[in-house]
Design an enzyme around this catalytic site. Structure first.
Site, short mmCIF file in Angstrom:
data_model
loop_
_atom_site.label_atom_id
_atom_site.label_comp_id
_atom_site.label_asym_id
_atom_site.label_seq_id
_atom_site.Cartn_x
_atom_site.Cartn_y
_atom_site.Cartn_z
N ILE A 8 4.01 -0.45 -2.81
CA ILE A 8 2.55 -0.36 -2.73
C ILE A 8 2.05 0.90 -3.43
CG2 ILE A 8 0.61 -0.06 -1.11
CD1 ILE A 8 2.30 -1.76 0.93
N ARG A 32 13.39 8.17 -10.80
CA ARG A 32 12.55 6.99 -10.57
C ARG A 32 11.06 7.38 -10.57
NH1 ARG A 32 12.66 2.77 -5.49
NH2 ARG A 32 12.37 4.67 -4.27
N SER A 124 -1.44 2.49 6.62
CA SER A 124 -0.88 2.18 7.93
C SER A 124 -0.21 0.81 7.86
CB SER A 124 -2.00 2.26 8.98
OG SER A 124 -1.51 2.04 10.26
N TYR A 138 8.45 2.47 14.57
CA TYR A 138 7.62 2.21 13.39
C TYR A 138 6.22 1.75 13.82
CZ TYR A 138 5.84 0.16 9.07
OH TYR A 138 5.06 -0.14 7.99
N LYS A 142 2.57 3.74 13.30
CA LYS A 142 1.41 3.20 12.59
C LYS A 142 0.19 3.13 13.53
CE LYS A 142 3.34 2.80 8.57
NZ LYS A 142 2.94 3.65 7.45
#
Ligand SMILES: NC(=O)c1ccc[n+]([C@@H]2O[C@H](COP(=O)([O-])OP(=O)(O)OC[C@H]3O[C@@H](n4cnc5c(N)ncnc54)[C@H](OP(=O)(O)O)[C@@H]3O)[C@@H](O)[C@H]2O)c1
Length: 243
Positions: A8, A32, A124, A138, A142
């Site tokens: 993303i 990278r 998020s 996780y 968030k």
């Protein structure tokens, strides 16, 4: 833009560069990152830092203080899966350092000097609204980021600084490879679709929380509207009986 070298973050860096922004990309893997930043065109910068460490965050805070940025994107994040007690504690704490401590640290440096018209984007997840077994730290990280971002939206609105809490659903990135067996293809977005949502909302600047994609929007709304016990029962049923 943290996490600019993949997924993303890479797609959003591309959208921002195309919209005329000069991008400073942050990630750990220098080769990278340089390749991703180089692909944006001339004038963009790579800054290597491990945001799960205090040293890495200090490097980026220094850059935020030294350079004038119109937009800061807290995108780098990691999802470690597995039953909580089986996850190595250092790994779980490292996830909180990256998903929670890094956005708070960078937002603090950025907002202190932000000017009217500036924007902070925190990436998020729809799991902010859905406590997920097997992804407990996780989804909690968030939920933290979403609550934090919405508070900041309210605090900084009057001074003309926009704070966006962007919640993608399942997105096909290298680190989150979804095959059609696990999840129907209609539920999976591309990083480019998520980035396009972010850019469109950045132009409009109306709402604090934006869910990417129609199905994800319905899912997130249901998670927010239904009684918590019902949500937990539904998510438990989706997961199947304990093995
Ligand atoms: N993919 C999904 O399904 C999904 C769904 C909802 C929300 N999200 C959220 O969207 C964000 C991006 O996810 P993604 O799937 O696009 O990730 P990704 O493809 O795994 O890319 C992660 C990016 O962050 C960088 N990064 C990872 N750890 C870092 C660290 N310790 N310090 C600095 N940079 C680091 C990576 O580069 P290096 O490895 O070189 O550091 C890479 O540039 C995350 O916050 C994630 O939680 C993703």
């Amino acid at each position: 833009m943290t996490g600019a070298s993949a997924g993303i973050g890479r797609a959003l860096a591309g959208e921002l560069a195309a919209a005329g922004y000069t991008v400073t990309g942050v990630a750990r893997d220098e080769e990278r990152l340089r390749a991703a930043v180089g692909a944006l065109g001339d004038g963009h910068t790579a800054l290597t830092a491990d945001l799960a460490t205090a040293h890495g965050r200090a490097r980026v805070v220094q850059a935020v203080r030294d350079t004038r940025f119109d937009v800061l994107v807290n995108n780098a994040g990691v999802a470690v899966t597995g039953p909580f007690a089986d996850v190595d504690l250092d790994t779980a704490v490292g996830m909180m350092e990256l998903n929670c401590v890094a956005p708070v640290t960078l937002a603090h440096a950025y907002l202190a000097a932000a000017r009217p018209g500036d924007a902070l984007i925190n990436i998020s997840s729809v799991l902010a609204f859905a406590p997920a077994a097997g992804l407990s730290v996780y989804s909690a990280s968030k939920a933290f980021l979403t609550s934090f971002s919405e508070s900041l939206w309210l605090e900084h609105r009057a001074r003309g600084v926009y704070v966006m809490n962007l919640c993608p659903g399942i997105t096909a990135t290298a680190s989150q490879a979804y095959d059609g067996d696990d999840v129907p293809a209609s539920m999976v977005q591309t990083p480019e679709q998520v980035a396009a949502t972010a850019i469109a909302v950045l132009h409009r600047r109306r709402r604090p929380t934006v869910v990417s994609g129609r199905r994800n929007t319905v899912f997130a709304a249901a998670m927010r509207l239904l009684p918590r016990r019902m949500v937990l029962r539904m998510l438990g049923a989706a997961q199947g009986p304990p093995s």
